[in-house]
Every structure is written in C-alpha cells, then in structure tokens.
Design a protein around this motif. Structure first.
Motif, PDB file in Angstrom:
ATOM      1  N   ASP A  54      36.335  38.304  36.678  1.00  0.00           N
ATOM      2  CA  ASP A  54      37.787  38.122  36.629  1.00  0.00           C
ATOM      3  C   ASP A  54      38.095  37.286  35.391  1.00  0.00           C
ATOM      4  O   ASP A  54      37.938  36.066  35.384  1.00  0.00           O
ATOM      5  N   ALA A  55      38.508  37.954  34.324  1.00  0.00           N
ATOM      6  CA  ALA A  55      38.745  37.319  33.029  1.00  0.00           C
ATOM      7  C   ALA A  55      40.169  36.787  32.985  1.00  0.00           C
ATOM      8  O   ALA A  55      41.120  37.553  33.030  1.00  0.00           O
ATOM      9  N   GLY A  56      40.291  35.464  32.880  1.00  0.00           N
ATOM     10  CA  GLY A  56      41.608  34.847  33.005  1.00  0.00           C
ATOM     11  C   GLY A  56      42.009  34.825  34.467  1.00  0.00           C
ATOM     12  O   GLY A  56      43.074  35.308  34.850  1.00  0.00           O
ATOM     13  N   CYS A  57      41.154  34.230  35.283  1.00  0.00           N
ATOM     14  CA  CYS A  57      41.273  34.348  36.743  1.00  0.00           C
ATOM     15  C   CYS A  57      42.435  33.555  37.321  1.00  0.00           C
ATOM     16  O   CYS A  57      42.782  33.736  38.492  1.00  0.00           O
ATOM     17  N   GLY A  58      43.051  32.649  36.539  1.00  0.00           N
ATOM     18  CA  GLY A  58      44.137  31.850  37.092  1.00  0.00           C
ATOM     19  C   GLY A  58      43.677  31.062  38.296  1.00  0.00           C
ATOM     20  O   GLY A  58      42.570  30.515  38.335  1.00  0.00           O
ATOM     21  N   SER A  59      44.497  31.045  39.321  1.00  0.00           N
ATOM     22  CA  SER A  59      44.160  30.291  40.536  1.00  0.00           C
ATOM     23  C   SER A  59      43.309  31.085  41.520  1.00  0.00           C
ATOM     24  O   SER A  59      43.118  30.665  42.656  1.00  0.00           O
ATOM     25  N   GLY A  60      42.798  32.242  41.095  1.00  0.00           N
ATOM     26  CA  GLY A  60      41.789  32.951  41.872  1.00  0.00           C
ATOM     27  C   GLY A  60      42.299  33.914  42.923  1.00  0.00           C
ATOM     28  O   GLY A  60      41.530  34.340  43.781  1.00  0.00           O
ATOM     29  N   VAL A  61      43.566  34.322  42.835  1.00  0.00           N
ATOM     30  CA  VAL A  61      44.098  35.202  43.879  1.00  0.00           C
ATOM     31  C   VAL A  61      43.465  36.587  43.810  1.00  0.00           C
ATOM     32  O   VAL A  61      43.074  37.155  44.840  1.00  0.00           O
ATOM     33  N   VAL A  62      43.346  37.156  42.620  1.00  0.00           N
ATOM     34  CA  VAL A  62      42.711  38.468  42.486  1.00  0.00           C
ATOM     35  C   VAL A  62      41.228  38.371  42.840  1.00  0.00           C
ATOM     36  O   VAL A  62      40.684  39.245  43.526  1.00  0.00           O
ATOM     37  N   SER A  63      40.577  37.314  42.388  1.00  0.00           N
ATOM     38  CA  SER A  63      39.165  37.116  42.741  1.00  0.00           C
ATOM     39  C   SER A  63      38.978  37.098  44.251  1.00  0.00           C
ATOM     40  O   SER A  63      38.043  37.711  44.783  1.00  0.00           O
ATOM     41  N   ALA A  64      39.859  36.390  44.958  1.00  0.00           N
ATOM     42  CA  ALA A  64      39.755  36.310  46.412  1.00  0.00           C
ATOM     43  C   ALA A  64      39.933  37.675  47.053  1.00  0.00           C
ATOM     44  O   ALA A  64      39.194  38.040  47.987  1.00  0.00           O
ATOM     45  N   ALA A  65      40.906  38.450  46.558  1.00  0.00           N
ATOM     46  CA  ALA A  65      41.144  39.779  47.124  1.00  0.00           C
ATOM     47  C   ALA A  65      39.947  40.697  46.912  1.00  0.00           C
ATOM     48  O   ALA A  65      39.557  41.446  47.822  1.00  0.00           O
ATOM     49  N   LEU A  66      39.339  40.631  45.736  1.00  0.00           N
ATOM     50  CA  LEU A  66      38.177  41.479  45.460  1.00  0.00           C
ATOM     51  C   LEU A  66      36.964  41.008  46.251  1.00  0.00           C
ATOM     52  O   LEU A  66      36.188  41.823  46.762  1.00  0.00           O
ATOM     53  N   ARG A  67      36.790  39.700  46.378  1.00  0.00           N
ATOM     54  CA  ARG A  67      35.674  39.175  47.172  1.00  0.00           C
ATOM     55  C   ARG A  67      35.825  39.566  48.630  1.00  0.00           C
ATOM     56  O   ARG A  67      34.836  39.920  49.298  1.00  0.00           O
ATOM     57  N   ASP A  68      37.044  39.526  49.148  1.00  0.00           N
ATOM     58  CA  ASP A  68      37.286  39.927  50.537  1.00  0.00           C
ATOM     59  C   ASP A  68      36.916  41.387  50.771  1.00  0.00           C
ATOM     60  O   ASP A  68      36.629  41.779  51.909  1.00  0.00           O
ATOM     61  N   ARG A  69      36.919  42.184  49.710  1.00  0.00           N
ATOM     62  CA  ARG A  69      36.571  43.600  49.818  1.00  0.00           C
ATOM     63  C   ARG A  69      35.108  43.862  49.503  1.00  0.00           C
ATOM     64  O   ARG A  69      34.705  45.015  49.339  1.00  0.00           O
ATOM     65  N   GLY A  70      34.331  42.789  49.371  1.00  0.00           N
ATOM     66  CA  GLY A  70      32.886  42.936  49.243  1.00  0.00           C
ATOM     67  C   GLY A  70      32.329  42.807  47.853  1.00  0.00           C
ATOM     68  O   GLY A  70      31.113  42.968  47.656  1.00  0.00           O
ATOM     69  N   ALA A  71      33.163  42.503  46.849  1.00  0.00           N
ATOM     70  CA  ALA A  71      32.666  42.342  45.489  1.00  0.00           C
ATOM     71  C   ALA A  71      31.962  41.007  45.315  1.00  0.00           C
ATOM     72  O   ALA A  71      32.240  40.036  46.036  1.00  0.00           O
TER      73      ALA A  71
END
Length: 247
Positions: A59-76
């Motif tokens: 997650d390039a330019g992840c900010g506060s991690g909202v996209v990272s959290a969504a992708l991690r919740d989906r198994g990434a």
C-alpha cells in the motif's frame, strides 16, 4: 480529495500545502465515513483488487491504513508506507503495532527488494506529483513480473471543472483549500490529461488492463440521499489496473 473544494489556496491561517502531518487526525476523521473516500474510492480500489487471499500487497502512500485494513481483512499480506510520520502512526493504531509499516517517500528509492509484491496499490497518491517517472519505475521494480499496480487519481475532468479557463492538455499545478473535521488545509495537485497518464504507465513498463469510472457503493444512495439524488454515478477519481509487463 473531499467532496467540495472550498476556495483557492493561500488564505491566511491555513497550513502549508500537502502537510499531512499537520492535519492527519482531522483528515482521517473526515474521510473515515464520507462519500468520496469511504463509499467511492475505497470500495472501487478493493473491487479492482478482487480476490487477494495470500497475495503480497504494498500500500504505497497508505495514509491511516484504511485500504490496508480492508485488503488484510480479505486475506492479503499487506505492507505499507507513507511519507507522513503521523499517518504511519495512525495506521499502526489501526493495524496493530507489528504491522509492516514504515515512513518512506514514493519519489525516492523504496526500502523493498525487487519483485517483492504481487500487487501495489497507489490510491490518491500520484496526483500530488509533477513527475511520475521515478515513482512509477520504483513501483514497477518492487512488483513481480505480471504483478498489478492499482491506481486512483483525480479524474482529469475535475481540473477543467474547477478551472474552465485552463488548458486540459497542459500538466498544471493547482491548489484547493478544504476543511477536514473543522481544520483547514491546502492540497496541491498536478493535473495531467488522460493520455499523459497512460503514456507514463506504458513508459514505466505497465500494460493498462482496466480504466474505471465506477459508481459509488450501493449503500451510498441511502446514506447520502441529497448528494446522490437522481445520480447513479459521478466523476471524481479515475481508477486503473495496470499489469507489470514481463521482460
């Protein structure tokens, strides 16, 4: 980018442009549940990513991690970085202290080996940059051959709407003042026409697989009835799925 830019930049008492450290908490609070970020950009990114179980995603330019959290919740298996120290702190609070996060800048060498990731997400990052050459080269380097770069940027039509007198075909710097959760801030962007974007992707070794102008998430119509009254879709961001060409 929030729903409505309020005025041109330069007003007294406004923090320096793109200084996310100074308004990270306000930006995060404002965009956590708003229309453009929570119910438009993020679901569009996640939908483009598709099935991600077991995939190594940066997650390039992840900010506060909202996209990272969504992708991690989906198994990434998610790794993230941001140039804002405060944003990385907020991402650690969201994702946990052991999350693979660090402070880094997409305009410089990235602290990852060649071919380390199956996918890279660059959501609302590139439109802050005048020159995409070095950042795209680095994102291509850390992707495995055949990996994907998923991008969201300001739709190029937005610049012409805000500045109808300006040239659509020029690469142009422009700024807007916003209020995030009561705090004023200035964001400065670089507009470039669509063909300049796709040319830059091709030159960096990517094949454009998808260009998307999606509708908002279905639940947005119930949550934001006034903003979406009579509208099935709108133009704000433009989304790409790019494939790292082998060779």
């Amino acid at each position: 980018m929030p729903t409505h830019p309020e005025s041109s930049a330069g007003a007294a008492g406004v923090v320096a442009e793109n200084d996310y450290d100074s308004f990270a908490e306000a930006y995060t609070a404002e965009t956590e549940t708003n229309l453009l970020n929570a119910y438009y950009a993020r679901p569009a990114i996640v939908n483009l990513a598709g099935e991600v179980t077991g995939r190594r995603i940066l997650d390039a330019g992840c900010g506060s991690g909202v996209v990272s959290a969504a992708l991690r919740d989906r198994g990434a298996v998610v790794t993230g970085f941001d140039r804002s120290t405060k944003m990385v702190e907020l991402a650690r609070q969201r994702l946990g202290g052991d999350a693979a996060l660090q402070v880094a800048d997409v305009t410089g060498p990235l602290p990852y080996p060649d071919g380390a990731f199956d996918d890279v997400v660059a959501a609302l990052v590139l439109h802050y940059l005048e020159d995409w050459t070095a950042p795209l080269a680095e994102l291509r380097r850390v992707l495995k051959p055949g990996g994907r770069l998923i991008v969201a940027v300001n739709h190029p039509i937005i610049f012409k709407i805000v500045h109808p007198e300006a040239s659509y075909f020029a690469t142009s710097k422009w700024s807007e003042e916003y209020t995030f959760n009561g705090q004023k801030a200035v964001l400065t962007y670089w507009h470039r026409p669509l063909h300049a974007m796709t040319d830059a992707f091709t030159a960096a070794g990517f094949r454009t697989a998808v260009i998307s102008e999606p509708p908002p998430a279905p639940e947005a119509h119930e949550l934001f009835p006034e903003e979406l009254d009579g509208r099935q879709a709108f133009l704000s961001f433009l989304f790409f799925s790019l494939e790292a060409v082998q060779g």
